[in-house]
Design a protein around this motif. Structure first.
Motif, PDB file in Angstrom:
ATOM      1  N   THR A   1       0.917  -1.173   0.080  1.00 20.58           N
ATOM      2  CA  THR A   1      -0.148  -0.060   0.047  1.00 20.58           C
ATOM      3  C   THR A   1       0.856   1.234   0.155  1.00 20.58           C
ATOM      4  O   THR A   1       2.018   1.288   0.506  1.00 20.58           O
ATOM      5  N   LEU A   2       0.265   2.323  -0.619  1.00 20.76           N
ATOM      6  CA  LEU A   2       1.006   3.628  -0.535  1.00 20.76           C
ATOM      7  C   LEU A   2       0.667   4.460   0.625  1.00 20.76           C
ATOM      8  O   LEU A   2       1.381   5.336   0.947  1.00 20.76           O
ATOM      9  N   HIS A   3      -0.832   4.292   0.964  1.00 17.95           N
ATOM     10  CA  HIS A   3      -1.412   5.232   1.686  1.00 17.95           C
ATOM     11  C   HIS A   3      -0.942   5.114   3.375  1.00 17.95           C
ATOM     12  O   HIS A   3      -0.602   3.855   3.791  1.00 17.95           O
ATOM     13  N   PHE A   4      -0.599   6.167   3.778  1.00 14.99           N
ATOM     14  CA  PHE A   4      -0.074   5.965   5.226  1.00 14.99           C
ATOM     15  C   PHE A   4      -0.908   7.034   5.946  1.00 14.99           C
ATOM     16  O   PHE A   4      -0.553   8.212   5.686  1.00 14.99           O
ATOM     17  N   PRO A   5      -1.601   6.680   6.924  1.00 21.25           N
ATOM     18  CA  PRO A   5      -2.774   7.707   7.599  1.00 21.25           C
ATOM     19  C   PRO A   5      -1.984   8.616   8.528  1.00 21.25           C
ATOM     20  O   PRO A   5      -1.111   8.229   9.381  1.00 21.25           O
ATOM     21  N   LEU A   6      -2.581   9.851   8.374  1.00 20.76           N
ATOM     22  CA  LEU A   6      -2.175  10.907   9.222  1.00 20.76           C
ATOM     23  C   LEU A   6      -2.000  10.483  10.899  1.00 20.76           C
ATOM     24  O   LEU A   6      -1.283  10.851  11.486  1.00 20.76           O
ATOM     25  N   TRP A   7      -3.476   9.792  11.171  1.00 22.15           N
ATOM     26  CA  TRP A   7      -3.517   9.491  12.543  1.00 22.15           C
ATOM     27  C   TRP A   7      -2.607   8.600  12.982  1.00 22.15           C
ATOM     28  O   TRP A   7      -2.159   8.764  14.360  1.00 22.15           O
ATOM     29  N   PHE A   8      -2.082   7.844  12.387  1.00 22.68           N
ATOM     30  CA  PHE A   8      -1.339   6.719  12.854  1.00 22.68           C
ATOM     31  C   PHE A   8       0.282   7.342  12.924  1.00 22.68           C
ATOM     32  O   PHE A   8       0.960   7.198  14.030  1.00 22.68           O
ATOM     33  N   ALA A   9       0.542   8.230  11.760  1.00 23.11           N
ATOM     34  CA  ALA A   9       1.991   8.920  12.313  1.00 23.11           C
ATOM     35  C   ALA A   9       1.779   9.935  13.481  1.00 23.11           C
ATOM     36  O   ALA A   9       2.678   9.965  14.265  1.00 23.11           O
ATOM     37  N   ILE A  10       0.648  10.491  13.834  1.00 22.89           N
ATOM     38  CA  ILE A  10       0.580  11.406  14.983  1.00 22.89           C
ATOM     39  C   ILE A  10       0.663  10.416  16.312  1.00 22.89           C
ATOM     40  O   ILE A  10       1.285  10.901  17.279  1.00 22.89           O
ATOM     41  N   THR A  11      -0.015   9.085  15.851  1.00 24.05           N
ATOM     42  CA  THR A  11       0.085   8.409  17.299  1.00 24.05           C
ATOM     43  C   THR A  11       1.594   7.776  17.627  1.00 24.05           C
ATOM     44  O   THR A  11       1.999   7.988  18.786  1.00 24.05           O
ATOM     45  N   LEU A  12       2.399   7.598  16.650  1.00 26.05           N
ATOM     46  CA  LEU A  12       3.711   6.956  16.689  1.00 26.05           C
ATOM     47  C   LEU A  12       4.546   8.274  17.143  1.00 26.05           C
ATOM     48  O   LEU A  12       5.297   7.926  18.145  1.00 26.05           O
ATOM     49  N   LEU A  13       4.337   9.549  16.904  1.00 31.81           N
ATOM     50  CA  LEU A  13       5.211  10.514  17.457  1.00 31.81           C
ATOM     51  C   LEU A  13       4.980  10.650  18.867  1.00 31.81           C
ATOM     52  O   LEU A  13       5.904  11.037  19.486  1.00 31.81           O
ATOM     53  N   PHE A  14       3.689  10.464  19.282  1.00 35.43           N
ATOM     54  CA  PHE A  14       3.289  10.565  20.599  1.00 35.43           C
ATOM     55  C   PHE A  14       3.882   9.487  21.378  1.00 35.43           C
ATOM     56  O   PHE A  14       4.503   9.702  22.416  1.00 35.43           O
ATOM     57  N   LEU A  15       3.987   8.199  20.901  1.00 36.03           N
ATOM     58  CA  LEU A  15       4.590   7.200  21.526  1.00 36.03           C
ATOM     59  C   LEU A  15       5.753   7.099  21.632  1.00 36.03           C
ATOM     60  O   LEU A  15       6.685   6.907  22.522  1.00 36.03           O
ATOM     61  N   GLN A  16       6.569   7.944  20.446  1.00 33.27           N
ATOM     62  CA  GLN A  16       8.140   8.040  20.653  1.00 33.27           C
ATOM     63  C   GLN A  16       8.386   8.960  21.503  1.00 33.27           C
ATOM     64  O   GLN A  16       9.465   8.634  22.229  1.00 33.27           O
ATOM     65  N   THR A  17       7.727  10.023  21.670  1.00 32.19           N
ATOM     66  CA  THR A  17       8.038  11.156  22.639  1.00 32.19           C
ATOM     67  C   THR A  17       7.882  10.410  24.075  1.00 32.19           C
ATOM     68  O   THR A  17       9.034  10.580  24.995  1.00 32.19           O
ATOM     69  N   ALA A  18       6.943   9.710  24.259  1.00 32.90           N
ATOM     70  CA  ALA A  18       6.913   9.012  25.642  1.00 32.90           C
ATOM     71  C   ALA A  18       8.004   7.999  25.922  1.00 32.90           C
ATOM     72  O   ALA A  18       8.679   8.033  26.937  1.00 32.90           O
TER      73      ALA A  18
END
Length: 888
Positions: A388-405
């Motif tokens: 797939t080419l589509h990568f959802p924005l909500w998932f990117a934001i979730t990963l950023l939050f988890l990475q920060t934590a």
């Protein structure tokens, strides 16, 4: 980069790129590290420098000069079977590369071998992606590079033999996928059989993983989408039976190696199997997050660290997205999630971890199966991104939050292997990769190349950081030590018609005998039979489950084990200013009793002594030797027992007589507390130095020995003899015998314990005087009926012996094994085990010819199974339509 995008890269190009990228990246890193010939260093470190390079030297020597040593070698301690060692360390077909490198360039051969194996790991993974998972663009080299340079490979490249399993793993999975698709399983059986032969230990872990992957592969397949329930059940049963059958066939193909090796393991690695069901956790679960950061490794992670899980930002983001990617069925994603949870529990729960390690607690290098978890991450990350080419924005934001934590957590925990810069770099990379993933839907032509570049930079940086945190052996000292060994052995190697052992008071490794090809009494390997270290430990030598160091010998043990030559180191002349090209020959033994031997020769760096008391490989003994039992932590008593058992005449006084300690001097020590044989000494002032010193004076020229308590290690006290640091091997698990003095009458001895902690407990501190005259009498008795060797090879010994009625047992200082067959006057006789470790036979009075022949147990049975399995493979391959789709 999508499945619909036109193919612009040929498969051949992608495969070549998958091989060359890790090859050149690692070459550049090695050059930057100054690895020879681009600098003075080698890649020899820890076990690679202390074991594997010596075994590779033995490998060359065996194949080129002494093929009998393939099955048995007297360079392995006092002798040992070699099937287990070959199967664990040396069976790799890639080792043939080492035949191209002369002995002095072995470290260069190791470097080339590592480069090739790492590159082949990338190639095999790329082949899997192309052949099974529709890999056709730059995602192939991106993910194959993540596999070839993942953290597990980088930090474990010193285990050069383990890399074979990582090369074969993708091909094994490809074979299993072929079975699921209904194709022939011959490819699967051949590759798995080759992997089992090449390196059975990590392949055992692969076999466990295959069970879980089979379930996963069955769930994700689409063959049953339009099947009825009965057809689906038939399909599952059919694939399960084929998977099981072809797996057993793979084991059969490797049986010629596995079967004798399994028998060998019963006395080696497998004998240390843990039976304790411990469901406790090894570490807090969240700490595993620290291992997903760049450079998350240092030396402290080797003995007891966390699992190595670094696979790169692209791979880990892709895998996490795979778990929520609706392009894949919910059943598949649920199965993958459950397996991932199980894998993480396996890398923490003690019992599950033991199961993956063949029910053992691994000594150093924990969580060795983590490469399988990384493989699962990388493979499914590729599948997700490739589909797939589509990568959802909500998932990117979730990963950023988890990475920060996660970043805040690891910074707060302050892991020794992570710096704030490493954490920041990892976070920035994640942000950058997320942006690139969000742009993929636009299908920019430059984006795949940029993703590849990011992966190259990240995986290279991780490899460079990890590797530069270890220290390595320099090339010049390594070659200097080889020169020292060759010089000292030039005139004393055993001729073809004789046998004796050679030892020394210094060592680079416990496997110097493999490096220089001579019979010794020291050894270190993970497959060492337990009986031999057990014997040596009870005689007062430094030992562990897999180690013997012949560094605390006595006149008796030298004679008993046939040590005809002992080599002592000499200090470098003061005129030599530049010592970086010379190996430091540090003594790890104190042997003043060598004065009782004859100084035979003297070289630039060594002195060679000839031992006049050395016994032959075999000698007759009184029957009481059969009932002699040795005890743990009683080294002097055990040596006394053997001497008494060898003596025909009655013994009226001990060979080792206890000497009273006349003077005990304490400094900054309170009155001691004693309990039975233990005595504890405690500092008065904890901020001041404290010491305990014993003093005595020798009454003769006989050797004097002290028994050093096994609990007094290098972390408890520094030991000094007459004011100088004591030369002794500092790692041991049994009481060790230390030679204090010899050859001098009225010598004043000072033995000092300098405290390194607040208190020191000493168990049964005793000093003994050895009766030289009585010892010589027993040696003379024994030599009168010892084996005269006529011919010798590693697996066949012939000679003769004169036996008398007082000594009806012919014993050999050869470890007992069912593989040894003994003939007396051409008639095979039953073998016996003496001292719970050594080979012996009963013998009648008179003159006898003796023949010993070693045959690897179960080798022929294993070979027959392998030939049968090979025949089955041939029959299957010849069937009409082999390799095509098979019907249900």
């Amino acid at each position: 980069m999508s499945s619909s995008k036109k193919q612009i890269y040929s498969h051949k190009f992608l495969l070549i790129l998958a091989f060359l990228l890790p090859f050149f990246i690692m070459t550049i890193i090695y050059i930057a590290m100054g690895v020879y010939p681009f600098g003075k260093e080698t890649l020899l470190t820890i076990d690679l420098g202390q074991q594997y390079v010596d075994f590779l030297s033995y490998y060359r020597h065996t194949l080129l000069h002494e093929p009998q040593a393939l099955f048995y070698s007297f360079s392995k301690g006092i002798g040992g079977e070699m099937t287990g060692l070959w199967s664990y360390y040396l069976n790799s077909p890639f080792n043939l590369i080492m035949l191209l490198f002369p002995q002095r360039f072995l470290p260069v051969g190791v470097t080339v071998l590592l480069l090739i194996k790492i590159a082949l790991s990338g190639l095999s993974f790329a082949y899997l992606l192309i052949k099974k998972f529709e890999g056709k663009d730059l995602l192939v080299p991106i993910f194959s590079l993540s596999y070839a340079l993942m953290g597990f490979i980088i930090v474990n490249q010193l285990h050069i033999m383990w890399l074979d399993s990582l090369i074969f793993l993708p091909l094994i999975i490809l074979g299993l996928e072929k079975i699921i698709d209904g194709e022939s399983g011959v490819f699967y059986s051949l590759i798995l059989g080759l992997a089992l032969f090449s390196q059975y230990y990590l392949t055992y872990m692969i076999c466990l993983f295959l069970i879980f992957y089979f379930v996963f592969a069955i769930v994700k397949q689409t063959h049953t989408k339009f099947f009825t329930r009965s057809q689906t059940i038939r399909f599952y049963i059919n694939r399960f039976l084929k998977f099981t059958g072809y797996s057993l066939l793979a084991g059969g193909l490797a049986a010629f190696s596995l079967l004798p090796n399994f028998v060998s393991l019963l006395g080696g690695k497998a004998s240390h199997t843990s039976e304790i069901l411990d469901w406790g956790l090894k570490y807090p679960f969240l700490e595993v997050l620290s291992k997903f950061y760049i450079g998350s490794f240092n030396f402290d992670q080797m003995p007891s660290g966390h699992p190595n899980l670094f696979v790169g930002t692209v791979a880990i983001i892709s895998f996490l997205y795979y778990l929520v990617n609706k392009k894949f069925s919910w059943k598949e994603r649920l199965t993958a999630t459950l397996l991932t949870i199980f894998f993480f529990f396996s890398m923490n729960v003690d019992f599950l971890n033991k199961v993956w390690h063949a029910f053992q607690n691994p000594a150093w290098y924990p969580y060795r199966f983590s490469f399988l978890v990384c493989f699962f991450f990388i493979l499914n990350g590729f599948r997700s991104l490739n589909k797939t080419l589509h990568f959802p924005l909500w998932f990117a934001i979730t990963l950023l939050f988890l990475q920060t934590a996660s970043a805040l957590y690891v910074l707060k925990k302050d892991f020794s292997f992570l710096t704030p810069l490493q954490v920041l770099a990892t976070v920035l990379l994640l942000v950058f990769v997320l942006v690139l993933f969000l742009l993929r839907e636009t299908e920019y032509n430059w984006l795949p190349g940029l993703l590849l570049l990011v992966t190259i930079v990240e995986m290279s940086a991780n490899a460079a950081i990890d590797l530069t945190r270890l220290s390595y052996v320099d090339m010049a000292p390594f070659n200097d030590y080889q020169s020292v060994l060759n010089t000292m052995l030039a005139d004393i190697r055993p001729p073809e018609d004789d046998f004796y052992r050679i030892e020394k008071v210094f060592q680079r490794s416990k496997n110097d005998s493999f490096q220089a090809h001579y019979p010794s009494a020291s050894h270190f390997s993970s497959t060492f039979e337990t009986e031999t270290p057990g014997l040596f430990g009870r005689l007062g030598f430094p030992d562990s489950s897999f180690v013997i160091s012949y560094s605390s010998g006595t006149l008796f043990t030298d004679a008993f084990f046939g040590i005809r030559y002992m080599i002592e180191n000499k200090p470098l002349p003061e005129t030599i200013q530049n010592t970086e090209h010379f190996y430091d020959l540090r003594a790890n033994a104190n042997r003043p009793d060598l004065t009782h031997y004859q100084l035979m020769s003297e070289a630039f760096r060594t002195k060679t002594y000839q031992n006049p008391y050395a016994l032959s490989l075999g000698f007759t003994a009184p029957e009481k030797i059969l009932s002699t039992n040795l005890e743990n932590s009683r080294p002097i008593e055990n040596q006394e027992k053997i001497l008494e058992a060898l003596s025909v005449s009655s013994v009226f006084q001990p060979f080792y007589a206890e000497v009273p300690i006349n003077t005990l001097i304490t400094t900054n020590i309170r009155s001691s507390q004693s309990s039975d044989l233990n005595r504890t000494y405690t500092k008065k002032d904890t901020n001041e130095d404290a010491s305990l010193e014993i003093q005595l004076t020798t009454k003769s020229k006989d050797p004097y020995y002290l028994v050093l308590d096994s609990k007094i290690d290098k972390d408890v006290a520094d030991l000094k003899l007459d004011g100088q640091p004591l030369n002794y091997y500092k790692t041991y698990r049994n009481d060790q015998v230390i030679n204090l003095a010899s050859g001098v009458n009225d010598q004043h001895i000072q033995f000092t314990f300098d405290f390194k902690k607040e208190s020191l407990t000493i168990h049964d501190l005793r000093v003994y005087q050895f009766d030289q005259k009585e010892f010589e009498r027993v040696v003379a008795e024994t030599k009168s009926n010892q084996l005269d060797i006529d011919s010798f090879s590693q697996t066949k010994i012939e000679g003769s012996v004169m036996a008398d009625a007082t000594k009806p047992v012919l014993m050999f200082t050869i470890p007992y094994s069912n593989g040894w067959k003994v003939k007396v006057d051409d008639k095979e006789v039953d073998t016996l085990e003496v001292l719970d470790s050594l080979l012996a036979v009963n013998i009648d009075p008179g003159y006898h010819s003796i023949k010993l022949q070693y045959q690897t147990p179960y080798l022929w049975q294993g070979t027959l199974i392998s030939l049968t399995s090979l025949g089955i493979v041939f029959i299957i391959s010849r069937k009409k339509g082999a390799g095509k789709k098979l019907s249900l």
